[in-house]
Design an enzyme around this catalytic site. Structure first.
Site, PDB file in Angstrom:
ATOM      1  N   HIS A 214      -0.864 -17.785   8.092  1.00 57.78           N
ATOM      2  CA  HIS A 214      -1.152 -19.215   7.491  1.00 57.78           C
ATOM      3  C   HIS A 214      -1.637 -19.963   8.583  1.00 57.78           C
ATOM      4  O   HIS A 214      -0.747 -20.079   9.535  1.00 57.78           O
ATOM      5  CB  HIS A 214      -0.140 -19.591   6.420  1.00 57.78           C
ATOM      6  CG  HIS A 214       0.861 -20.190   7.147  1.00 57.78           C
ATOM      7  ND1 HIS A 214       1.369 -21.494   7.447  1.00 57.78           N
ATOM      8  CD2 HIS A 214       2.542 -19.430   7.195  1.00 57.78           C
ATOM      9  CE1 HIS A 214       2.435 -21.682   7.972  1.00 57.78           C
ATOM     10  NE2 HIS A 214       3.420 -20.502   7.975  1.00 57.78           N
TER      11      HIS A 214
ATOM     12  N   ASP B  77       5.582 -21.991  13.576  1.00 58.41           N
ATOM     13  CA  ASP B  77       5.238 -22.001  12.020  1.00 58.41           C
ATOM     14  C   ASP B  77       4.048 -22.774  11.740  1.00 58.41           C
ATOM     15  O   ASP B  77       3.846 -23.925  11.467  1.00 58.41           O
ATOM     16  CB  ASP B  77       6.482 -22.251  11.452  1.00 58.41           C
ATOM     17  CG  ASP B  77       6.203 -22.087   9.695  1.00 58.41           C
ATOM     18  OD1 ASP B  77       5.451 -21.543   9.325  1.00 58.41           O
ATOM     19  OD2 ASP B  77       6.991 -22.932   8.732  1.00 58.41           O
TER      20      ASP B  77
ATOM     21  N   GLU C 123      -0.032 -22.208   2.575  1.00 58.13           N
ATOM     22  CA  GLU C 123       1.128 -21.379   2.490  1.00 58.13           C
ATOM     23  C   GLU C 123       2.341 -22.250   1.968  1.00 58.13           C
ATOM     24  O   GLU C 123       3.235 -21.701   1.459  1.00 58.13           O
ATOM     25  CB  GLU C 123       1.255 -20.537   3.730  1.00 58.13           C
ATOM     26  CG  GLU C 123       2.536 -19.449   3.646  1.00 58.13           C
ATOM     27  CD  GLU C 123       3.906 -20.027   3.865  1.00 58.13           C
ATOM     28  OE1 GLU C 123       4.849 -19.245   3.617  1.00 58.13           O
ATOM     29  OE2 GLU C 123       4.000 -21.144   4.559  1.00 58.13           O
ATOM     30  N   GLU C 124       2.572 -23.402   2.744  1.00 62.99           N
ATOM     31  CA  GLU C 124       3.680 -24.190   2.569  1.00 62.99           C
ATOM     32  C   GLU C 124       3.720 -24.966   1.344  1.00 62.99           C
ATOM     33  O   GLU C 124       4.652 -25.525   0.720  1.00 62.99           O
ATOM     34  CB  GLU C 124       3.761 -25.366   3.746  1.00 62.99           C
ATOM     35  CG  GLU C 124       3.610 -24.732   5.223  1.00 62.99           C
ATOM     36  CD  GLU C 124       4.969 -24.033   5.654  1.00 62.99           C
ATOM     37  OE1 GLU C 124       5.988 -23.781   4.953  1.00 62.99           O
ATOM     38  OE2 GLU C 124       4.925 -23.669   6.891  1.00 62.99           O
TER      39      GLU C 124
ATOM     40  N   ASP D  56       3.997 -14.472  10.138  1.00 65.59           N
ATOM     41  CA  ASP D  56       4.257 -15.938   9.884  1.00 65.59           C
ATOM     42  C   ASP D  56       5.537 -15.916  10.653  1.00 65.59           C
ATOM     43  O   ASP D  56       6.637 -15.402  10.572  1.00 65.59           O
ATOM     44  CB  ASP D  56       4.494 -16.137   8.611  1.00 65.59           C
ATOM     45  CG  ASP D  56       5.069 -17.689   8.158  1.00 65.59           C
ATOM     46  OD1 ASP D  56       4.849 -18.402   8.975  1.00 65.59           O
ATOM     47  OD2 ASP D  56       5.138 -17.751   6.934  1.00 65.59           O
TER      48      ASP D  56
ATOM     49  N   HIS E 107       9.436 -26.798  10.196  1.00 62.05           N
ATOM     50  CA  HIS E 107       9.028 -27.911   9.150  1.00 62.05           C
ATOM     51  C   HIS E 107       9.254 -29.276   9.837  1.00 62.05           C
ATOM     52  O   HIS E 107       9.641 -30.070   8.904  1.00 62.05           O
ATOM     53  CB  HIS E 107       9.507 -27.403   7.932  1.00 62.05           C
ATOM     54  CG  HIS E 107       8.970 -26.225   7.380  1.00 62.05           C
ATOM     55  ND1 HIS E 107       9.804 -25.697   6.426  1.00 62.05           N
ATOM     56  CD2 HIS E 107       7.916 -25.649   7.741  1.00 62.05           C
ATOM     57  CE1 HIS E 107       9.114 -24.499   5.986  1.00 62.05           C
ATOM     58  NE2 HIS E 107       7.900 -24.385   6.869  1.00 62.05           N
TER      59      HIS E 107
HETATM   60 ZN    ZN Z   1       5.155 -20.295   8.144  1.00 62.35          ZN
END
Ligand code: ZN
Length: 282
Positions: A94, A113, A147-148, A175, A248
């Site tokens: 992603h 990420d 994706e998130e 990922d 994140h």
């Molecule tokens: Zn990810």
């Protein structure tokens, strides 16, 4: 394995500095949020990087890049190396990023990420193009939007391929592949994945990598492989052994990415493509 000599001969072309450059620029977008301007800009920039790689490599086969549009702003990106026989093998990662607390406007470098997974499949693509690797079975490199947001980009593409009756033989998802706490192993998810395909990739690790492997469970449909599993396509999810604890957040920066470890995942990607895509020429 059958094409080990072919695969290993490609490894010296893998460039850590080229991957550092990509992740530096990819993580410099304020974020790669699925429904915002920099989400779109980052996916457009990725397309230009792939197109440049195809052009500069003077690839002898048929390589094409396209966008896959969704109902939101950011596109997914798909690059295809055309084979001569039926079937399709997929590598996915992603491209979006997310600040979990601040959302649309929050700073989200998303270096581990998932710039790390994005660059790992991109670098595999680049060295395969440079080598002039023409597969017998078609190969697609797919970078997913959103994706998130609940695997929405990969979900749209898997649904589309299912509707069209695409013969997807396997899908390998990268990922978070860059965070290294000293465990020199690739971790394979054993839930929401195909056990036979996963076992095949463990053999690729054994044959091609300096790293070993281990298993783990996500406990839920944690990344894009699950979108393919949903449509009964065989998928696998190899990842870093211990997840980066500050994903994140603004702290997911390039200094947390070990490019020697990313290089191991590039080798896994190359081994996968060479063994299942099968060289038509070299
Ligand atoms: Zn990810």
């Amino acid at each position: 394995m059958k094409y080990e000599a072919v695969g290993r001969a490609i490894f010296p072309r893998i460039s850590n500095s080229r991957m550092v450059e990509f992740v530096t620029r990819f993580s410099a977008f304020n974020n790669r949020y699925y429904n915002g301007p920099t989400g779109l800009e980052s996916s457009n920039w990725l397309v230009s990087q792939i197109q440049d790689s195809i052009t500069q490599s003077k690839y002898p086969g048929n390589a094409t890049v396209r966008t896959f549009r969704h109902t939101w702003v950011q596109n997914s990106v798909i690059c295809r190396l055309q084979g001569s026989q039926p079937g399709l093998i997929i590598l996915g990662a992603h491209l979006d990023s997310l600040n979990g607390a601040l959302g649309a406007t929050g700073r989200a470098p998303g270096a581990d990420d998932n710039a790390s997974g994005s660059v790992a499949i991109l670098e595999a693509l680049r060295v395969l193009l440079e080598t002039g690797f023409v597969p017998t079975i078609s190969v697609e490199f797919q970078w997913y939007a959103a994706e998130e947001q609940g695997l929405r980009g990969s979900g749209d593409i898997a649904q589309d391929y299912y509707n069209k009756g695409e013969d997807v033989m396997s899908m390998m998802n990268f990922d978070v592949v860059g965070y290294n706490t000293g465990i020199t192993k690739v971790a394979f998810a054993i839930d929401n994945t195909d056990s036979g395909f996963t076992q095949f990739l463990r053999l690729v690790v054994d044959a091609y990598l300096d790293y070993g492997w281990m298993n783990f469970s996500c406990g839920y449909a944690c990344s894009d492989h699950a979108s393919w599993t949903k449509f009964r396509y065989p998928s696998a999810f190899p990842a870093e052994a211990k997840f980066f604890p500050d994903m994140h957040t603004v702290r997911d920066t390039i200094d947390n990415v070990d490019f020697n470890q990313v290089r191991e995942f590039v080798k896994l990607a190359v081994g996968y493509v060479v063994e299942l895509g099968e060289p038509a020429s070299l």
